[in-house]
Design a protein around this motif. Sequence first.
Motif, short mmCIF file in Angstrom:
data_model
loop_
_atom_site.label_atom_id
_atom_site.label_comp_id
_atom_site.label_asym_id
_atom_site.label_seq_id
_atom_site.Cartn_x
_atom_site.Cartn_y
_atom_site.Cartn_z
N ILE A 137 12.22 -42.74 33.25
CA ILE A 137 12.66 -41.59 34.05
C ILE A 137 13.30 -40.53 33.14
O ILE A 137 12.95 -39.36 33.17
CB ILE A 137 13.66 -42.03 35.15
N GLY A 138 14.27 -40.98 32.32
CA GLY A 138 15.10 -40.05 31.55
C GLY A 138 14.43 -39.47 30.32
O GLY A 138 14.82 -38.41 29.83
N GLU A 139 13.43 -40.17 29.78
CA GLU A 139 12.81 -39.69 28.54
C GLU A 139 11.35 -39.27 28.74
O GLU A 139 10.84 -38.48 27.95
CB GLU A 139 12.85 -40.80 27.46
N VAL A 140 10.68 -39.83 29.76
CA VAL A 140 9.23 -39.58 29.86
C VAL A 140 8.90 -38.73 31.09
O VAL A 140 8.56 -37.56 30.98
CB VAL A 140 8.44 -40.91 29.87
N GLN A 141 9.03 -39.35 32.31
CA GLN A 141 8.53 -38.63 33.49
C GLN A 141 9.29 -37.32 33.77
O GLN A 141 8.69 -36.26 33.76
CB GLN A 141 8.57 -39.53 34.72
N TYR A 142 10.58 -37.42 34.04
CA TYR A 142 11.36 -36.20 34.22
C TYR A 142 11.84 -35.68 32.85
O TYR A 142 11.84 -34.49 32.59
CB TYR A 142 12.56 -36.44 35.15
N GLY A 143 12.24 -36.61 31.99
CA GLY A 143 12.77 -36.23 30.68
C GLY A 143 11.78 -35.52 29.79
O GLY A 143 12.16 -34.78 28.89
N GLY A 144 10.48 -35.73 30.05
CA GLY A 144 9.46 -35.06 29.24
C GLY A 144 9.54 -33.55 29.30
O GLY A 144 9.13 -32.85 28.37
#
Length: 743
Positions: free
Chosen positions: A360-367
């Motif tokens: 969540i924090g680095e890829v989906q939203y975090g991206g």
Amino acid sequence: SSGINAEWPLRPGALKIDLSRDKVKHQEFQTLIKGGAALDLNAVQPKPSAWILDITWLNIVSLSELFQFNDLPSKVATNDKIWKRWFDTDQPEEEEMPDGYNQSLDVFRKLLMIRAWCPDRIIPQARKYIANSLGDRYAEAVILNLTKTWEESTPDVPLVCLLSMGSDPTQSIENLAKMHKLECRSISMGQGQEVHARRLLSQFMAVGGWVLLQNCHLALGFLDELLGTVTEAESPNANFRLWITTEIHPKFPINFLQSSIKFTNEPPQGLKAGLKRTYATITKEQLDITSVPQWKPMLYAVAFLHSLVQERRKFGPLGWNIPYEFNQADFTATVQFVQNHLDDMDPKRGVSWGTVCYMIGEVQYGGRVTDDFDKILLNTCAKVWFRDAMFLKNFCFYKGYVIPDCQNLEQYQNYIETLPLSDTPEVFGLHPNADVSYQSKVAKEALETILNVQPKDSGGGSGETRESVVYRLAQEMLDKLPPDYIAHEVKARIHKYGHLAPMNIFLKQEIDRMQRVIGVVRACLQDLKLAIDGTIIMNENLRDALDNMYDARIPNLWLKGSWESSTLGFWFTELLERTAQFSTWIYQARPKVFWMTGFFNPQGFLTAMRQEVTRAHKGWALDSVVLFNDVCKVFKEDITVAPAEGVYVHGLYLDGASWDRKTARLAEQAPKVLFVPLPVIHMFAVNNASPGGKKEDPNLYMCPIYKKPRRQDLTFITSVYLRTAQQPEHWVMRAVALLCDIK
């Protein structure tokens, strides 16, 4: 046009009508849109109490030039307790104003009073003024009705939708066409799409139907031709319509806007509206896709997070440093990942929260997230909510906001209906004061828009021309402008101090930059006076200076080599204060306490300090020497000696939190107090390579320092560690930062 969405709260129309009727005087109008922005804080009578903000006091002094308010500063000084009690109420515009002003002022003059004291309450008072001036219906928001907008249109009048973040009218327009059995075809504009647009237009103008051209801000060059095609067409089919969508763009042709019906469709605000939108896209199959008990609560938590990341945007830098366009694709990808993760999960081991939070924090939203501190915030949101505790009965995001125990879509939708229409900022992890910041921002944008659409002619409408106002201001500034720094004198002083010492090299660079600013300002003001007198030609730079100075803004030529500020008055005061610090340092002695706000390059100042400390310790290498800090218990006035090592820094303000001087820890803000001065902070350097190097302490919050309220990489200076009794995550969610300048 009746198609426009009337969320716009301050209507220049009401002011225009009252100005023409002479119900509102020109000087009163100028006071409303500018306040005390042109005044120099050091040149007006001092404020009577510390609780009154600098900008509020300048607004009051400016207001006192109008005859109904002549005695306002003296009345505030005499009865400051009564004024504070009124100011501290939640809705001062609904309360009785002190000192008889409630009886003596009409609705518009009360708006002037609210504008001076409480910028966050301008919009509610402006609604009262509009209702009083034009009638109640003009003060109420209009819900967009696409059918009526279409009925009002004709084949030769385009319909323009001004896009706002999170809203796209495509679906609604297509549904409307379907309802009336009309064909609707859309083209997304961009490079090379004009050919297809021309073909579609000529076809539909002949046989009837709707053409929808999306994102026309990407094809500005095509718009004049487009308008000509539609307006000059020989008898087009009666069912033909041209719809276009565009982002707001300064170069959008004005004649296109004047010839069209304009509308906008702000998405409804709040978590309830966001969750309703999200759950409207979830199908029964998706909800029942797996029987794992963790699935439904986790799906709801992702939906909650999805609304939260979008809602935080409205709070400006307190929400996100950069306003990211989180969208449905982020939600879909996260839900798909959670579903896959649960399918592959070992029931004995349970959910791998580290994996979920990382995705969540680095890829989906975090991206999408590019700012380091925004990334920390997003990861903190994931860490705080996505854990085993979320499956417990007593889990809540904030009191009243729980994960409902529902079995089907209807139960979820019924639960969402019970949520409040508007949310306190605390739901998003912010302090209630964040709402004051948000309301102030909306009002500021409204007033700036009114200021921007004012004609730039020479008549002021108040007897005094624009030129004479600016001429007088230019003369006042020239009288106060500090003398030039003489290069050989500065060089001699630096040599005397030691021209190879890091701090002295830094000082020389700062004075060189300051001299350039003083030189530009002096030349500009002198030329401006000559141009107003007619001795020299008024060139583009001087015309810009004249317009901006009249509007109490900083001329662009001055801004290029200097610093940002909210008003011309604050900018000029800062010029005098910066020069005073440099002059004291170069001609008298090195300051015991530094005002870091007054530097062009504060990072350079801290690097010079690190170099100084490194050189003082044998065997230390600059690469392994890191900044550290202690917050003292005293303010600048109480410092009598400089520290043995490092520097004392003053003039920093906490945004998002307060400071408890007794325990030297972060504390919650008091209501309506948005910024709190931090005591003197001792910045020093430690050798990270040595065994005694500082370790990370769980009771410390890593707090970023920014030059200005706009938090970006360009305004970021460094981070300092502040003591906290709560978990540091609490302050991450509060978006606590230190600001060098709060104006």
